[in-house]
Design a protein around this motif. Structure first.
Motif, mmCIF file in Angstrom:
data_model
loop_
_atom_site.group_PDB
_atom_site.id
_atom_site.type_symbol
_atom_site.label_atom_id
_atom_site.label_comp_id
_atom_site.label_asym_id
_atom_site.label_seq_id
_atom_site.Cartn_x
_atom_site.Cartn_y
_atom_site.Cartn_z
ATOM 1 N N SER A 71 0.599 -0.970 0.492
ATOM 2 C CA SER A 71 -0.030 -0.020 -0.290
ATOM 3 C C SER A 71 0.932 1.501 -0.041
ATOM 4 O O SER A 71 0.464 2.603 -0.339
ATOM 5 C CB SER A 71 -1.308 -0.125 0.735
ATOM 6 O OG SER A 71 -1.887 1.259 1.704
ATOM 7 N N ARG A 72 1.720 1.045 0.878
ATOM 8 C CA ARG A 72 2.950 2.446 0.699
ATOM 9 C C ARG A 72 3.580 2.660 -0.696
ATOM 10 O O ARG A 72 3.643 3.982 -0.753
ATOM 11 C CB ARG A 72 3.941 2.687 2.135
ATOM 12 C CG ARG A 72 3.402 2.110 2.924
ATOM 13 C CD ARG A 72 3.762 2.755 4.472
ATOM 14 N NE ARG A 72 4.504 1.595 4.700
ATOM 15 C CZ ARG A 72 4.537 0.623 5.359
ATOM 16 N NH1 ARG A 72 3.814 0.509 5.910
ATOM 17 N NH2 ARG A 72 5.514 -0.449 5.630
ATOM 18 N N LEU A 73 4.292 1.546 -1.212
ATOM 19 C CA LEU A 73 4.659 1.765 -2.709
ATOM 20 C C LEU A 73 3.884 2.041 -3.470
ATOM 21 O O LEU A 73 4.772 2.714 -4.320
ATOM 22 C CB LEU A 73 5.249 0.664 -2.502
ATOM 23 C CG LEU A 73 6.716 0.127 -1.617
ATOM 24 C CD1 LEU A 73 7.188 -1.919 -2.096
ATOM 25 C CD2 LEU A 73 7.909 0.673 -1.653
ATOM 26 N N ASN A 74 2.490 1.457 -3.355
ATOM 27 C CA ASN A 74 1.741 1.477 -4.646
ATOM 28 C C ASN A 74 1.226 3.532 -4.961
ATOM 29 O O ASN A 74 1.190 4.488 -5.608
ATOM 30 C CB ASN A 74 0.380 1.372 -4.642
ATOM 31 C CG ASN A 74 0.886 0.140 -4.954
ATOM 32 O OD1 ASN A 74 1.489 -0.124 -5.964
ATOM 33 N ND2 ASN A 74 -0.200 -0.979 -4.732
ATOM 34 N N ALA A 75 1.607 4.017 -2.976
ATOM 35 C CA ALA A 75 1.090 5.126 -2.557
ATOM 36 C C ALA A 75 2.529 6.308 -3.349
ATOM 37 O O ALA A 75 2.241 7.247 -4.017
ATOM 38 C CB ALA A 75 1.025 5.668 -1.690
ATOM 39 N N ASP A 76 3.342 5.898 -2.889
ATOM 40 C CA ASP A 76 4.826 6.716 -3.419
ATOM 41 C C ASP A 76 4.834 6.355 -5.115
ATOM 42 O O ASP A 76 5.071 7.485 -5.600
ATOM 43 C CB ASP A 76 5.789 5.564 -2.801
ATOM 44 C CG ASP A 76 6.122 6.227 -0.736
ATOM 45 O OD1 ASP A 76 5.396 7.415 -0.671
ATOM 46 O OD2 ASP A 76 6.939 5.008 -0.702
ATOM 47 N N ALA A 77 4.836 5.368 -5.614
ATOM 48 C CA ALA A 77 4.623 5.760 -7.217
ATOM 49 C C ALA A 77 3.285 6.791 -7.492
ATOM 50 O O ALA A 77 3.922 7.240 -8.917
ATOM 51 C CB ALA A 77 3.891 3.460 -7.607
ATOM 52 N N ALA A 78 2.423 6.445 -6.963
ATOM 53 C CA ALA A 78 1.177 7.323 -7.344
ATOM 54 C C ALA A 78 1.970 9.307 -7.290
ATOM 55 O O ALA A 78 2.040 9.786 -8.339
ATOM 56 C CB ALA A 78 0.074 7.387 -6.871
ATOM 57 N N ASP A 125 8.172 -8.018 -7.105
ATOM 58 C CA ASP A 125 8.675 -8.897 -5.967
ATOM 59 C C ASP A 125 7.899 -9.168 -4.882
ATOM 60 O O ASP A 125 7.592 -10.345 -4.666
ATOM 61 C CB ASP A 125 9.813 -8.291 -5.560
ATOM 62 C CG ASP A 125 11.095 -8.287 -6.706
ATOM 63 O OD1 ASP A 125 10.656 -9.350 -7.702
ATOM 64 O OD2 ASP A 125 11.884 -7.508 -6.474
ATOM 65 N N LEU A 126 7.426 -7.672 -4.104
ATOM 66 C CA LEU A 126 6.091 -8.230 -3.587
ATOM 67 C C LEU A 126 5.079 -8.930 -3.642
ATOM 68 O O LEU A 126 4.438 -9.286 -2.991
ATOM 69 C CB LEU A 126 6.401 -6.889 -2.734
ATOM 70 C CG LEU A 126 7.188 -5.933 -1.676
ATOM 71 C CD1 LEU A 126 6.646 -4.596 -1.346
ATOM 72 C CD2 LEU A 126 7.052 -6.728 -0.395
ATOM 73 N N GLU A 127 4.338 -8.518 -4.745
ATOM 74 C CA GLU A 127 3.140 -8.874 -5.556
ATOM 75 C C GLU A 127 3.172 -10.590 -5.309
ATOM 76 O O GLU A 127 2.472 -11.220 -5.130
ATOM 77 C CB GLU A 127 3.098 -8.643 -6.669
ATOM 78 C CG GLU A 127 2.059 -7.213 -6.154
ATOM 79 C CD GLU A 127 2.216 -6.599 -7.955
ATOM 80 O OE1 GLU A 127 2.546 -7.007 -8.900
ATOM 81 O OE2 GLU A 127 0.716 -5.280 -7.871
ATOM 82 N N ASP A 128 5.050 -10.617 -6.050
ATOM 83 C CA ASP A 128 4.700 -12.533 -6.012
ATOM 84 C C ASP A 128 5.329 -12.923 -4.240
ATOM 85 O O ASP A 128 4.577 -14.202 -3.773
ATOM 86 C CB ASP A 128 6.016 -12.774 -6.468
ATOM 87 C CG ASP A 128 6.726 -12.635 -8.200
ATOM 88 O OD1 ASP A 128 4.952 -12.416 -8.490
ATOM 89 O OD2 ASP A 128 7.550 -11.881 -9.128
#
Length: 615
Positions: free
Chosen positions: A562-569, A602-605
């Motif tokens: 969740s944090r990484l997706n927010a940073d990517a956005a 990687d985290l999704e895997d």
């Protein structure tokens, strides 16, 4: 790049139609070209002209000396008396083709499940298509012409084909010209797009996404007569922009103007409003499939063939669900449970009292009874208006307006149904289904015989449909476009795949790898062995302590994602607002975004592995 072949001032005319007047095109080494356009505008004719299968009425086609051409046409040209092996590798000695890594890859990707010594005449149409494609790809060709190569292929085979074509030649070698309605395939494989329309061939840079962006910009600057198609493409752009970043990273031209076009475009669908409307029409209970198993043949005998096992699926109001699975996995049986055409062997299926199911099947049997009637007469039997949209955007369309949205002209309204093309009959079939006003719509391979324009029009129509939608399709672009969640039929079980098609392909790859490992360790266990079944030779499941640990780590991974997706956005927003002339700054932002994307993958895997362990 060296020139491979070309057509100069090509003219093609049929007794009632001028297809091409003066078309000049060429294919050079490294070209990967997708051909799009409306049905009947000449896509297949252009391919056959350049491949030497059709003589032009004017102009000429020239091929560089020594260039080898390979062609896959839509028609079935295989000799039914040949075996599968002879059709694919011919009379080449076994040691020769078996020692060729490319041939082994083709055989594994397309015909591994077919009997090598079986006759072609005993195969189904889809199986013969795969044999013909394998025979072509097993040869050595400098240029490949492929006419609808993804027809009859499932998602896994389409993904394999895309990977094979990308790796078949070096980047600046070979040439590919492909006619297909599969938009994901176009984006994945092609670096250029030719649009065939109105007797001309218009080139565009990039795959389907780039083509859509450039075409919208062209239409925006064209005359007002193109307004209706322009609006449709704007909505298509809204989908592309909200999709994977790769879709808009391919074009090599400035897209600021195109982005301005869709800055104020609303979401494709209003899920809350659609769900509210669907609940009002359906009620809270739609279809509950609980602990259902389906088998064919006599129970308890060798003829019994289990298809689905212990399936539980609660279909809710307003849900838009895509079903994935290989050919023969049981998708049609699952749809039969939804429509009521298949009775469960065990378990129960409960339908709400207000449920009205309609199915768009793969064949066109529904139109057989009206084959001699005019289109306008058939449509007139149904409702005089059809409600689309919701809230302030709600409006009523007449059947004639709906027909126009689906590509019919006024002249075609007086045409007998039997004289319509395959794509037109498919569109009429969909329209009649919608006019019957079901509240649960089941679509089984709805993309058959459709060109990309009509697919976009149908997707636009489905966006405003407020009922429950279930779609089975090997067209991953359509699945991701019109559905909000996906399920997969795997080894007889129904499994939710939150990661969509990509997660489904990873599961298939993992299953195939596990099967290969078991086969090597216990070759006598038989082809039907599975780690999930008794006698399959699989390891024991995780202990309770291991499951608790997996669930704990799973929660941590979800928080990190969740944090990484927010940073990517945030990075994507920063890149969009960044000064386009500051190349150094943009490169730095791109580098940070690439690193984040890799970590997310990687985290999704890891999430998928933990989800399996936590079950």
């Amino acid at each position: 790049m060296a020139h491979l072949l070309g057509g100069e001032s090509l003219r093609l005319e049929y007794p009632t139609t001028l297809v091409f007047e003066s078309v000049t095109v060429g294919i050079s080494e490294g070209d990967r070209i997708g051909v799009v356009g409306r049905n009947g505008d000449g896509k297949s004719s252009l391919l056959r002209l350049l491949a030497g299968r059709l003589e032009p009425d004017g102009g000429r086609v020239t091929v560089r000396g020594g260039v080898r051409l390979g062609v896959l046409e839509q028609g079935d040209v295989l000799d039914p008396a040949l075996t599968v092996g002879a059709a694919v590798v011919g009379d080449r000695p076994e040691h020769e083709w078996a020692g060729d890594a490319k041939v082994r890859d083709v055989l594994a990707g397309l015909v591994a499940d077919l009997p090598w010594d079986g006759l072609v005449g005993n195969l189904s149409g889809g199986e013969r298509r795969r044999v013909a494609l394998a025979a072509l790809l097993a040869g050595d060709h400098d240029v490949l012409f492929l006419d609808e190569p993804t027809n009859h292929l499932d998602v896994q085979a389409i993904t394999w084909l895309a990977g094979h074509l990308k790796a078949r030649w070096a980047p600046n070698a070979g040439g590919l010209l492909v006619v297909t309605h599969d938009r994901w395939f176009l984006d994945e494989v092609c670096t250029a797009t030719w649009e065939v329309h109105d007797g001309v061939v218009e080139p565009f840079e990039g795959g389907y996404a780039a083509y859509v962006l450039q075409r919208v910009e062209r239409d925006r600057m064209a005359a007002a007569t193109e307004a209706r198609r322009q609006n449709l493409m704007r909505k298509e752009l809204a989908w592309l922009r909200r999709g994977a970043p790769a879709r808009t990273s391919k074009p090599k031209f400035r897209i600021d103007a195109a982005n301005a076009l869709i800055a104020d475009v609303p979401p494709l669908r209003n899920p809350t409003e659609l769900a509210r409307l669907a609940t009002a029409r359906l009620g809270k209970d739609v279809i509950d499939i609980v602990d259902v198993s389906v088998s064919y043949g006599e129970p308890g005998t060798p003829t019994e063939h289990p298809v689905l096992r212990d399936v539980t699926w609660l279909v809710g109001p307003g849900e838009r669900t895509g079903i994935l699975g290989t050919n023969g996995a049981g998708k049609s049986t699952l749809l039969g449970l939804v429509t009521g055409e298949v009775a469960p062997t065990t378990g129960r299926v409960k339908r709400g009292t207000t449920v009205k199911v309609a199915a768009l099947t793969q064949d066109l049997a529904e139109l057989a009874d009206v084959a001699d009637e005019r289109v306008s007469d058939v449509v007139a039997r149904y409702r005089t208006t059809y409600a689309t949209g919701s809230g302030s955007s709600a409006r009523d369309l007449t059947p004639g307006q709906l027909l126009e949205r689906l590509g019919f002209t006024n002249a075609q309204l007086a045409t007998p149904v039997r004289d319509l093309s395959g794509g037109q009959r498919r569109r009429l079939q969909l329209l009649l289904t919608l006019l019957d006003e079901p509240n649960v719509l089941v679509l089984d391979e709805p993309t058959n015989d459709m060109d990309t324009d009509m697919l976009a029009a149908i997707e636009d129509l489905l966006d405003t449909w407020p009922g429950t939608l279930v779609v089975v399709s090997h067209d991953r672009y359509l699945l991701e476009r019109v559905t909000d969640q996906q399920y997969a039929v795997l080894d007889g079980h129904l499994r939710h795949v939150p990661g969509g098609v990509d997660e489904y392909l990873r599961l298939l790859s993992r299953r195939d790898a596990a099967g290969a490992t078991r086969g090597a360790a216990a070759p006598t266990s038989g082809p039907g062995a599975s780690p999930d079944r008794p006698g399959g030779g699989g390891a024991a499941g995780p202990t309770a302590a291991e499951q608790r640990a997996a669930r704990k780590e799973l929660a941590a991974v979800e928080r990190r994602l969740s944090r990484l997706n927010a940073d990517a956005a945030k990075l994507e927003t920063a890149m969009a607002e960044h000064d386009p002339t500051d190349h150094v700054g943009l490169v730095a932002l791109h580098g940070r975004l690439d690193a984040l994307t890799a970590e997310i993958a990687d985290l999704e895997d890891r999430w998928l592995a933990l989800a399996d362990a936590a079950d």
